[in-house]
Motif scaffolding. Structure first.
Motif, PDB file in Angstrom:
ATOM      1  N   ALA A  88       0.845  -1.193   0.000  1.00 16.36           N
ATOM      2  CA  ALA A  88       0.000   0.000   0.000  1.00 16.36           C
ATOM      3  C   ALA A  88       0.882   1.245   0.000  1.00 16.36           C
ATOM      4  O   ALA A  88       1.903   1.299   0.686  1.00 16.36           O
ATOM      5  N   ALA A  89       0.492   2.241  -0.776  1.00 18.91           N
ATOM      6  CA  ALA A  89       1.289   3.462  -0.880  1.00 18.91           C
ATOM      7  C   ALA A  89       0.959   4.468   0.221  1.00 18.91           C
ATOM      8  O   ALA A  89       1.767   5.347   0.514  1.00 18.91           O
ATOM      9  N   GLN A  90      -0.238   4.358   0.804  1.00 14.24           N
ATOM     10  CA  GLN A  90      -0.641   5.240   1.906  1.00 14.24           C
ATOM     11  C   GLN A  90      -1.244   4.403   3.019  1.00 14.24           C
ATOM     12  O   GLN A  90      -1.789   3.332   2.784  1.00 14.24           O
ATOM     13  N   GLN A  91      -1.163   4.927   4.230  1.00 17.33           N
ATOM     14  CA  GLN A  91      -1.759   4.231   5.367  1.00 17.33           C
ATOM     15  C   GLN A  91      -3.258   4.476   5.427  1.00 17.33           C
ATOM     16  O   GLN A  91      -4.026   3.614   5.847  1.00 17.33           O
ATOM     17  N   SER A  92      -3.690   5.667   5.038  1.00 14.55           N
ATOM     18  CA  SER A  92      -5.109   5.988   5.141  1.00 14.55           C
ATOM     19  C   SER A  92      -5.506   6.938   4.025  1.00 14.55           C
ATOM     20  O   SER A  92      -4.673   7.648   3.453  1.00 14.55           O
TER      21      SER A  92
END
Length: 201
Positions: free
Chosen positions: A93-97
């Motif tokens: 995943a490139a972002q956590q949220s």
């Protein structure tokens, strides 16, 4: 709201991975049931290959490979160069949220409005699946977990401004626990927040 659909007004968690605010284009790229499930799996379980994700989600590796590439084209996932050998491609995943911009609700583009509906309904479906999994497996956990878990609902009479205040205060309290040192026997805990108006008879 779930971790991947927080209000823009909520404080962002400290992380090496930045949060990302959805815009109409990125929302349309994400609003597909399998893509959302793939992204959730990578966030919750860490990097994986298309074949591993296919096994986890009960899909074909061809389908997971295609939709992972689509997610990558919109910047939601990326290669994990620290893993894999030879032609084996690992994804992370490139972002956590993700932050859901409330202006998307009023977007005049029918395609964007349709994407909002798909996104929201898929989030609700994933919440229901997670809760059902917990209910089906809670007897496998030590007694302290079922006694500490919660499945409550409340009815209040609030204005829109008061509901926003309640959401902001609740999310701020949850975010404060990111700074707390995990206690003995800690496990990953999922928290779902649903707050919505209901017609009065």
């Amino acid at each position: 709201m779930p971790e991947h659909e927080k209000s823009p007004s909520a404080p962002s968690p400290p992380s090496a991975f930045p949060s990302r605010t959805l815009d109409p284009r990125s929302l349309r790229g994400l609003a597909h049931p399998l893509r959302m499930r793939l992204l959730t799996a990578l966030r919750h379980h860490g990097p994986a290959t298309a074949s591993q994700l296919a096994d986890r989600l009960g899909e074909s590796s061809g389908a997971t490979s295609y939709h992972l590439r689509q997610l990558a084209s919109y910047g939601f996932v990326a290669d994990d160069p620290e893993r894999g050998k030879g032609r084996e491609r690992w994804w992370k995943a490139a972002q956590q949220s993700l932050l859901f911009d409330e202006s998307l609700y009023g977007d005049p583009d029918p395609e964007t409005r349709g994407a909002v509906n798909v996104f929201m309904h898929e989030v609700a479906t994933m919440h229901a699946q997670e809760l059902s999994t917990w209910l089906g497996t809670m007897r496998d956990w030590p007694d302290a977990w079922p006694k500490s878990a919660d499945m409550s609902d409340f009815t209040l009479r609030l204005s829109p401004a008061q509901l926003r205040e309640l959401n902001d205060r609740t999310q701020a309290l949850i975010e404060s626990y990111r700074e707390v040192e995990p206690g003995e026997g800690s496990e990953k805990v999922r928290i779902h927040l649903h707050a919505f108006p209901q017609q009065t008879d």
